[in-house]
Design a protein around this motif. Sequence first.
Motif, PDB file in Angstrom:
ATOM      1  N   VAL A  78       0.863  -1.191   0.000  1.00  0.00           N
ATOM      2  CA  VAL A  78       0.000   0.000   0.000  1.00  0.00           C
ATOM      3  C   VAL A  78       0.896   1.237   0.000  1.00  0.00           C
ATOM      4  CG1 VAL A  78      -1.925  -1.106   1.229  1.00  0.00           C
ATOM      5  CG2 VAL A  78      -0.229   0.158   2.544  1.00  0.00           C
ATOM      6  N   SER A  79       0.369   2.337  -0.550  1.00  0.00           N
ATOM      7  CA  SER A  79       1.149   3.572  -0.538  1.00  0.00           C
ATOM      8  C   SER A  79       0.801   4.406   0.696  1.00  0.00           C
ATOM      9  CB  SER A  79       0.911   4.357  -1.823  1.00  0.00           C
ATOM     10  OG  SER A  79       1.601   3.728  -2.885  1.00  0.00           O
ATOM     11  N   ARG A  80      -0.501   4.686   0.891  1.00  0.00           N
ATOM     12  CA  ARG A  80      -0.959   5.298   2.148  1.00  0.00           C
ATOM     13  C   ARG A  80      -2.001   4.411   2.839  1.00  0.00           C
ATOM     14  NH1 ARG A  80       1.756   9.799   4.027  1.00  0.00           N
ATOM     15  NH2 ARG A  80      -0.042  10.049   5.393  1.00  0.00           N
ATOM     16  N   GLY A 149      -5.215  10.400   0.654  1.00  0.00           N
ATOM     17  CA  GLY A 149      -4.666   9.238  -0.039  1.00  0.00           C
ATOM     18  C   GLY A 149      -3.441   9.638  -0.848  1.00  0.00           C
ATOM     19  N   SER A 150      -2.779   8.624  -1.421  1.00  0.00           N
ATOM     20  CA  SER A 150      -1.542   8.875  -2.163  1.00  0.00           C
ATOM     21  C   SER A 150      -1.813   9.058  -3.642  1.00  0.00           C
ATOM     22  CB  SER A 150      -0.625   7.670  -1.996  1.00  0.00           C
ATOM     23  OG  SER A 150      -1.262   6.527  -2.525  1.00  0.00           O
ATOM     24  N   VAL A 151      -0.993   9.888  -4.271  1.00  0.00           N
ATOM     25  CA  VAL A 151      -1.081  10.060  -5.724  1.00  0.00           C
ATOM     26  C   VAL A 151      -0.810   8.700  -6.394  1.00  0.00           C
ATOM     27  CG1 VAL A 151      -0.093  11.258  -7.714  1.00  0.00           C
ATOM     28  CG2 VAL A 151      -0.303  12.460  -5.523  1.00  0.00           C
ATOM     29  N   GLY A 159      -7.999   5.622  -9.954  1.00  0.00           N
ATOM     30  CA  GLY A 159      -8.867   6.533  -9.224  1.00  0.00           C
ATOM     31  C   GLY A 159      -9.246   7.754 -10.056  1.00  0.00           C
ATOM     32  N   ILE A 160     -10.220   8.505  -9.513  1.00  0.00           N
ATOM     33  CA  ILE A 160     -10.850   9.591 -10.274  1.00  0.00           C
ATOM     34  C   ILE A 160     -10.767  10.895  -9.500  1.00  0.00           C
ATOM     35  CG2 ILE A 160     -13.025  10.353 -11.326  1.00  0.00           C
ATOM     36  CD1 ILE A 160     -13.950   7.397 -11.058  1.00  0.00           C
ATOM     37  N   GLY A 161     -10.454  11.987 -10.227  1.00  0.00           N
ATOM     38  CA  GLY A 161     -10.524  13.321  -9.645  1.00  0.00           C
ATOM     39  C   GLY A 161     -11.590  14.136 -10.357  1.00  0.00           C
ATOM     40  N   TYR A 162     -11.397  15.486 -10.403  1.00  0.00           N
ATOM     41  CA  TYR A 162     -12.506  16.330 -10.874  1.00  0.00           C
ATOM     42  C   TYR A 162     -12.069  17.457 -11.801  1.00  0.00           C
ATOM     43  CZ  TYR A 162     -14.618  13.554  -7.297  1.00  0.00           C
ATOM     44  OH  TYR A 162     -15.037  12.463  -6.580  1.00  0.00           O
ATOM     45  N   THR A 163     -10.777  17.550 -12.114  1.00  0.00           N
ATOM     46  CA  THR A 163     -10.314  18.559 -13.079  1.00  0.00           C
ATOM     47  C   THR A 163     -10.178  17.872 -14.448  1.00  0.00           C
ATOM     48  OG1 THR A 163      -7.961  18.127 -12.802  1.00  0.00           O
ATOM     49  CG2 THR A 163      -8.946  19.661 -11.217  1.00  0.00           C
ATOM     50  N   TYR A 452     -15.100  -1.206 -12.502  1.00  0.00           N
ATOM     51  CA  TYR A 452     -13.787  -0.631 -12.815  1.00  0.00           C
ATOM     52  C   TYR A 452     -12.807  -0.890 -11.676  1.00  0.00           C
ATOM     53  CZ  TYR A 452     -13.126   3.656  -9.891  1.00  0.00           C
ATOM     54  OH  TYR A 452     -12.872   4.535  -8.862  1.00  0.00           O
ATOM     55  N   ARG A 453     -13.340  -1.274 -10.502  1.00  0.00           N
ATOM     56  CA  ARG A 453     -12.529  -1.382  -9.292  1.00  0.00           C
ATOM     57  C   ARG A 453     -13.428  -2.058  -8.270  1.00  0.00           C
ATOM     58  NH1 ARG A 453     -10.666   4.418  -6.777  1.00  0.00           N
ATOM     59  NH2 ARG A 453      -9.563   3.709  -4.933  1.00  0.00           N
ATOM     60  N   THR A 454     -12.881  -2.792  -7.343  1.00  0.00           N
ATOM     61  CA  THR A 454     -13.778  -3.444  -6.388  1.00  0.00           C
ATOM     62  C   THR A 454     -13.114  -3.632  -5.032  1.00  0.00           C
ATOM     63  OG1 THR A 454     -15.274  -5.325  -6.129  1.00  0.00           O
ATOM     64  CG2 THR A 454     -13.142  -5.803  -7.045  1.00  0.00           C
TER      65      THR A 454
HETATM   66  C1  LIG Z   1     -16.214   9.387   1.000  1.00  0.00           C
HETATM   67  C2  LIG Z   1     -15.195   8.832   0.046  1.00  0.00           C
HETATM   68  C3  LIG Z   1     -14.930   9.503  -1.136  1.00  0.00           C
HETATM   69  C4  LIG Z   1     -13.996   8.986  -2.037  1.00  0.00           C
HETATM   70  N1  LIG Z   1     -13.784   9.669  -3.191  1.00  0.00           N
HETATM   71  C5  LIG Z   1     -12.936   9.173  -4.114  1.00  0.00           C
HETATM   72  C6  LIG Z   1     -12.738   9.873  -5.319  1.00  0.00           C
HETATM   73  O1  LIG Z   1     -13.277  10.958  -5.550  1.00  0.00           O
HETATM   74  N2  LIG Z   1     -11.912   9.311  -6.243  1.00  0.00           N
HETATM   75  C7  LIG Z   1     -11.261   8.125  -6.002  1.00  0.00           C
HETATM   76  O2  LIG Z   1     -10.516   7.664  -6.869  1.00  0.00           O
HETATM   77  N3  LIG Z   1     -11.425   7.469  -4.847  1.00  0.00           N
HETATM   78  C8  LIG Z   1     -12.233   7.947  -3.893  1.00  0.00           C
HETATM   79  N4  LIG Z   1     -12.395   7.281  -2.708  1.00  0.00           N
HETATM   80  C9  LIG Z   1     -11.682   6.006  -2.496  1.00  0.00           C
HETATM   81  C10 LIG Z   1     -10.279   6.152  -1.806  1.00  0.00           C
HETATM   82  O3  LIG Z   1     -10.416   6.886  -0.615  1.00  0.00           O
HETATM   83  C11 LIG Z   1      -9.233   6.823  -2.689  1.00  0.00           C
HETATM   84  O4  LIG Z   1      -9.152   6.223  -3.958  1.00  0.00           O
HETATM   85  C12 LIG Z   1      -7.820   6.811  -2.058  1.00  0.00           C
HETATM   86  O5  LIG Z   1      -7.011   7.750  -2.727  1.00  0.00           O
HETATM   87  C13 LIG Z   1      -7.134   5.442  -2.124  1.00  0.00           C
HETATM   88  O6  LIG Z   1      -6.200   5.370  -1.091  1.00  0.00           O
HETATM   89  P1  LIG Z   1      -4.626   5.527  -1.300  1.00  0.00           P
HETATM   90  O7  LIG Z   1      -4.403   6.564  -2.329  1.00  0.00           O
HETATM   91  O8  LIG Z   1      -3.991   5.701   0.023  1.00  0.00           O
HETATM   92  O9  LIG Z   1      -4.237   4.123  -1.949  1.00  0.00           O
HETATM   93  P2  LIG Z   1      -3.623   2.835  -1.250  1.00  0.00           P
HETATM   94  O10 LIG Z   1      -4.603   2.298  -0.271  1.00  0.00           O
HETATM   95  O11 LIG Z   1      -2.254   3.100  -0.794  1.00  0.00           O
HETATM   96  O12 LIG Z   1      -3.529   1.897  -2.525  1.00  0.00           O
HETATM   97  C14 LIG Z   1      -4.646   1.336  -3.137  1.00  0.00           C
HETATM   98  C15 LIG Z   1      -4.237  -0.016  -3.734  1.00  0.00           C
HETATM   99  O13 LIG Z   1      -3.327   0.203  -4.813  1.00  0.00           O
HETATM  100  C16 LIG Z   1      -2.279  -0.761  -4.813  1.00  0.00           C
HETATM  101  N5  LIG Z   1      -1.008  -0.044  -4.570  1.00  0.00           N
HETATM  102  C17 LIG Z   1      -0.854   1.046  -3.793  1.00  0.00           C
HETATM  103  N6  LIG Z   1       0.396   1.491  -3.845  1.00  0.00           N
HETATM  104  C18 LIG Z   1       1.067   0.664  -4.643  1.00  0.00           C
HETATM  105  C19 LIG Z   1       2.406   0.637  -5.086  1.00  0.00           C
HETATM  106  N7  LIG Z   1       3.274   1.574  -4.723  1.00  0.00           N
HETATM  107  N8  LIG Z   1       2.790  -0.355  -5.923  1.00  0.00           N
HETATM  108  C20 LIG Z   1       1.900  -1.301  -6.321  1.00  0.00           C
HETATM  109  N9  LIG Z   1       0.597  -1.317  -5.941  1.00  0.00           N
HETATM  110  C21 LIG Z   1       0.187  -0.337  -5.106  1.00  0.00           C
HETATM  111  C22 LIG Z   1      -2.586  -1.735  -3.701  1.00  0.00           C
HETATM  112  O14 LIG Z   1      -3.282  -2.835  -4.202  1.00  0.00           O
HETATM  113  C23 LIG Z   1      -3.481  -0.926  -2.766  1.00  0.00           C
HETATM  114  O15 LIG Z   1      -4.371  -1.716  -2.036  1.00  0.00           O
HETATM  115  C24 LIG Z   1     -13.300   7.773  -1.757  1.00  0.00           C
HETATM  116  C25 LIG Z   1     -13.554   7.116  -0.546  1.00  0.00           C
HETATM  117  C26 LIG Z   1     -14.489   7.642   0.346  1.00  0.00           C
HETATM  118  C27 LIG Z   1     -14.705   6.941   1.648  1.00  0.00           C
END
Ligand SMILES: Cc1cc2nc3c(=O)[nH]c(=O)nc-3n(C[C@H](O)[C@H](O)[C@H](O)COP(=O)(O)OP(=O)(O)OC[C@H]3O[C@@H](n4cnc5c(N)ncnc54)[C@H](O)[C@@H]3O)c2cc1C
Length: 512
Positions: A78-80, A149-151, A159-163, A452-454
Amino acid sequence: MQLEEFLTAAEAIVGANNVSRDPTTGAPEGLDGSRSYGDPFPLSRPHKPGPAIRPETVDQVRDLVHCANKLKVPMWTVSRGKNLGYGGSAPVLDDSIILDLHRMNKIIEINEEYAYAIVEPGVTFIDLYEEIKRRKLNLWLSVPAIGWGSVVGNTLERGIGYTPEAAHYKYQCGMEVVLPDGDLLRTGMGVVEDSKVWPLYSGGFGPGLDGIFFQSNYGIVTKIGIHMSPAPEAYTRIIVEVPEEPDFAPLVGAMTDLMRRRIVANPPQLFDRMTLIIGAARMDPEVAKALGEYAWRAGFALYGPPEAQAGLLNTVKRRFEQVKGAKLTSETFNAAPGEYLRSENITPDFLPQNGVPGIDHALAFSSKEDGLWHNCYSPVLPPSGRELYEWYVRAKKITADHDLNFVADFHVFDRYVISINLIMFHPPAKARLYDVQYALMDDSKKLGYLEYRTHISFMEATAVNQTFNNNAFGRFTTMLKDTIDPNGILSPGKQGIWNSTAKSERLGLGEK
Ligand SMILES: Cc1cc2nc3c(=O)[nH]c(=O)nc-3n(C[C@H](O)[C@H](O)[C@H](O)COP(=O)(O)OP(=O)(O)OC[C@H]3O[C@@H](n4cnc5c(N)ncnc54)[C@H](O)[C@@H]3O)c2cc1C
């Protein structure tokens, strides 16, 4: 024995302080101030995290990978770990070591002229935004609704943003990856020593390898390049509301048409009355009452020079005159002559179309037993609005039949819609989550759609729906896994990808 030997070796590599033998400590702060690893909204299956390890450098990651291979210990990267609604930092396979990269938090480069950044996995959207702000750079970053969360993790999950750069995976450019044997690879033009175009040209010479590291367990990504928007001179935010449920089909058709014609650049978000009321009620009950008069609301924006804004806005208005009952409101912000708009000078939108990250949207949730939890069901649908409406009516009924609420969070792109049913529930209802998720998956399968993701609990059951040509996709991903990660040390079960030898590990995983 092997685990103990691995943890001792890991302590020697990263320092004892950066190994959590007890996974309830050491994670970046999350909901309710928790520092625990795992899923804040665990469903019936625990997906128990093992001990966590927090390297700080690429060399440490490579050393850990060598050790994991020697001792055949699986690690979940995980990244964050803020993957809320999809499993947090919990692994598919119980007791996997959590490889937490949040200490690798260097912003390697921000280039204002070409509008890109290169970051390590621990860099959050908030970190990158704050650095842009601190240096007064004319850049707008695409951020998700929650900015902690992490980029890297968000982008790898598509993941999805808004710009205008909202489809993060499309705006990723260049990766550095530790492979399952500990080797270090750069993709795209990064294959050249000291490449000057690594973060600029996402192709390369030969096959594009970046794609195999999205939503996969083929590598540990240690750097990515990401593109941003040059700050615009003017910004117009637009809201379109329609009064009746079925009106949203032509509304979606109009929005995707405007996107295909490059009139609207960012993906409109579409919410139903329920989502708006839940969202707005946290802010102001009076606002919630007013919002309730409309069945659906779409939000999007125009970015560009002031001369163009009025013309584009007129085009948008003209297009929505064709949608029955549509009411459009807009607000324009202009920079001072000769300057660019700063994100932080735009008053906040419901979602961050101005690229300012926050954590407000997380505040409705709590991982406590009396808190509000959520789980996303997120299929990809065609863009006309007709198919979306048909699916919505069916999915809403299925959700209601399970005594749960459909919470619409639709992300509308030019040629597809990410249609998120953001199911919110109180923990006692979690047993019904399995039933509703499986019922929604069965129905989507009949219609020919896939998520797209689960959530980690449903990766196995989702992957088995990739049936084209006798499961050619699964056969290929397994072959690749066996070839590059024969010991199965990286994120076993991620997106339903395992080594062919993993029989007992996946037993029962795809079942209710
Ligand atoms: C209210 C709410 C709103 C949200 N809105 C959005 C939104 O607008 N858009 C959106 O996209 N998501 C949204 N999310 C979902 C989530 O919070 C985000 O996507 C968040 O950015 C993911 O966490 P992270 O970046 O810390 O990823 P992590 O948890 O660090 O990583 C996600 C997964 O990616 C893989 N991974 C991570 N890092 C690496 C690495 N370095 N190398 C290989 N594999 C890796 C792993 O499988 C990991 O489980 C929302 C969630 C909630 C609760």
